[in-house]
Design a protein around this motif. Structure first.
Motif, short mmCIF file in Angstrom:
data_model
loop_
_atom_site.label_atom_id
_atom_site.label_comp_id
_atom_site.label_asym_id
_atom_site.label_seq_id
_atom_site.Cartn_x
_atom_site.Cartn_y
_atom_site.Cartn_z
N ARG A 1 20.99 1.81 13.95
CA ARG A 1 21.44 3.19 13.86
C ARG A 1 22.73 3.30 13.07
N ILE A 2 22.91 4.41 12.41
CA ILE A 2 24.12 4.61 11.60
C ILE A 2 25.07 5.51 12.37
N ARG A 3 26.30 5.04 12.54
CA ARG A 3 27.28 5.80 13.30
C ARG A 3 28.56 6.00 12.51
N TYR B 1 28.93 -4.72 6.61
CA TYR B 1 29.83 -5.64 7.31
C TYR B 1 30.30 -6.72 6.35
N ALA B 2 30.76 -6.33 5.19
CA ALA B 2 31.09 -7.26 4.11
C ALA B 2 32.12 -8.31 4.52
N LYS B 3 33.18 -7.90 5.19
CA LYS B 3 34.23 -8.86 5.56
C LYS B 3 33.68 -9.91 6.53
N THR B 4 32.99 -9.46 7.56
CA THR B 4 32.43 -10.39 8.54
C THR B 4 31.37 -11.28 7.89
N TRP B 5 30.56 -10.70 7.00
CA TRP B 5 29.52 -11.47 6.31
C TRP B 5 30.14 -12.55 5.43
N LYS B 6 31.22 -12.21 4.70
CA LYS B 6 31.88 -13.19 3.83
C LYS B 6 32.48 -14.32 4.66
N ASP B 7 33.07 -13.99 5.82
CA ASP B 7 33.60 -15.02 6.71
C ASP B 7 32.48 -15.94 7.19
N PHE B 8 31.34 -15.35 7.53
CA PHE B 8 30.20 -16.13 7.99
C PHE B 8 29.71 -17.07 6.88
N GLU B 9 29.57 -16.55 5.67
CA GLU B 9 29.13 -17.37 4.55
C GLU B 9 30.13 -18.49 4.24
N GLU C 1 17.23 -9.28 11.76
CA GLU C 1 17.38 -10.01 10.51
C GLU C 1 18.37 -9.26 9.64
N VAL C 2 19.22 -9.99 8.96
CA VAL C 2 20.25 -9.39 8.12
C VAL C 2 19.62 -8.90 6.82
N THR C 3 19.85 -7.63 6.51
CA THR C 3 19.38 -7.05 5.26
C THR C 3 20.56 -6.89 4.32
N MET C 4 20.28 -6.51 3.09
CA MET C 4 21.36 -6.29 2.12
C MET C 4 22.28 -5.17 2.61
N ALA C 5 21.72 -4.16 3.27
CA ALA C 5 22.54 -3.06 3.80
C ALA C 5 23.53 -3.59 4.83
N HIS C 6 23.11 -4.54 5.66
CA HIS C 6 24.03 -5.12 6.65
C HIS C 6 25.12 -5.93 5.95
N GLN C 7 24.74 -6.66 4.90
CA GLN C 7 25.73 -7.46 4.18
C GLN C 7 26.79 -6.58 3.54
N VAL C 8 26.39 -5.41 3.08
CA VAL C 8 27.35 -4.49 2.47
C VAL C 8 28.20 -3.81 3.54
N ASP D 1 23.77 11.81 3.04
CA ASP D 1 22.99 10.59 2.84
C ASP D 1 22.82 9.81 4.15
N LYS D 2 23.52 10.18 5.20
CA LYS D 2 23.37 9.51 6.50
C LYS D 2 22.06 9.89 7.18
N GLN D 3 21.40 10.92 6.68
CA GLN D 3 20.12 11.30 7.26
C GLN D 3 18.98 10.45 6.71
N HIS D 4 19.24 9.72 5.65
CA HIS D 4 18.21 8.91 5.01
C HIS D 4 18.60 7.44 5.11
N TYR D 5 17.90 6.69 5.92
CA TYR D 5 18.15 5.26 6.02
C TYR D 5 16.87 4.57 6.44
N ASP D 6 16.85 3.29 6.25
CA ASP D 6 15.68 2.50 6.57
C ASP D 6 15.42 2.56 8.07
N SER D 7 14.21 2.89 8.45
CA SER D 7 13.90 3.02 9.88
C SER D 7 13.98 1.70 10.61
N ASP D 8 13.87 0.59 9.88
CA ASP D 8 13.99 -0.73 10.51
C ASP D 8 15.44 -1.13 10.71
N ASP D 9 16.34 -0.36 10.13
CA ASP D 9 17.75 -0.70 10.21
C ASP D 9 18.33 -0.24 11.55
#
Length: 183
Positions: A13-15, A68-76, A59-66, A3-11
């Motif tokens: 890079r996945i590492r 980087y969940a810990k960092t996102w929750k701290d930010f919120e 811009e933060v997308t839902m994929a970024h929120q998921v 599933d790492k071969q399929h991701y939003d092109s605007d996102d």
């Protein structure tokens, strides 16, 4: 196929499990059709495959929120925003915003009575910091309670506390040695 071969092109890079250490912030963006500003979450992230920095503002997308969940929750938690749209007058409470408006007034030579004057001067985006968010939340009467900071311990107190702990450990060692000698 993974599933790492399929991701939003605007996102970004996945590492795999590599932590790219995102830095979240709010950005105010002018909306011409409504003549106001919308605040959206953005992040600054190093998107490099090599050791050289390749910083991106995205811009933060839902994929970024998921991801980087810990960092996102701290930010919120530390920078909650209770409303996303603000008028120009409300944004004028922010010093950087006022400076930007004044700068644009010097660049645009239309009279203020011209219908395109304010949309031209207002057409920019601005990165907001914690103080700016606190000022915008204060408009609605929302005050974020800060966690109490622990009082700073002086150097002398730290040394005395370490010596006290060392003395206690030494006393317990002496008692053990005495007990062994008595046997």
């Amino acid at each position: 196929m993974s599933d790492k071969q399929h991701y939003d092109s605007d996102d970004i890079r996945i590492r795999g499990e590599t932590d790219l250490h995102p830095q979240f912030y709010w950005r105010a963006i002018y909306q011409n059709e409504k003549d106001n500003y919308i605040l959206l979450p953005f992040m600054l992230i190093n998107n490099s495959d090599t050791g050289r920095a390749d910083w991106m503002d995205v811009e933060v997308t839902m994929a970024h929120q998921v991801r980087y969940a810990k960092t996102w929750k701290d930010f919120e938690k530390h920078q909650p925003l209770h409303r996303n749209e603000y008028s120009r007058e409300e944004m004028m409470l922010i010093q950087n915003f006022r400076d930007r408006i004044e700068h644009n007034k010097n660049l645009i030579r239309l009279p203020e009575s011209h219908p395109e004057y304010w949309p031209l001067i207002s057409d920019f985006s601005l990165k907001l910091n914690l103080e700016d968010i606190e000022k915008l939340n204060a408009i609605d009467g929302i005050v974020i309670e800060k966690e109490e900071e622990k009082p700073e311990i002086s150097k002398e107190d730290k040394i005395l506390s370490a010596l006290s702990m060392f003395a206690e450990k030494l006393d317990s060692v002496v008692k053990r040695v005495d007990a062994l000698e008595d046997k």
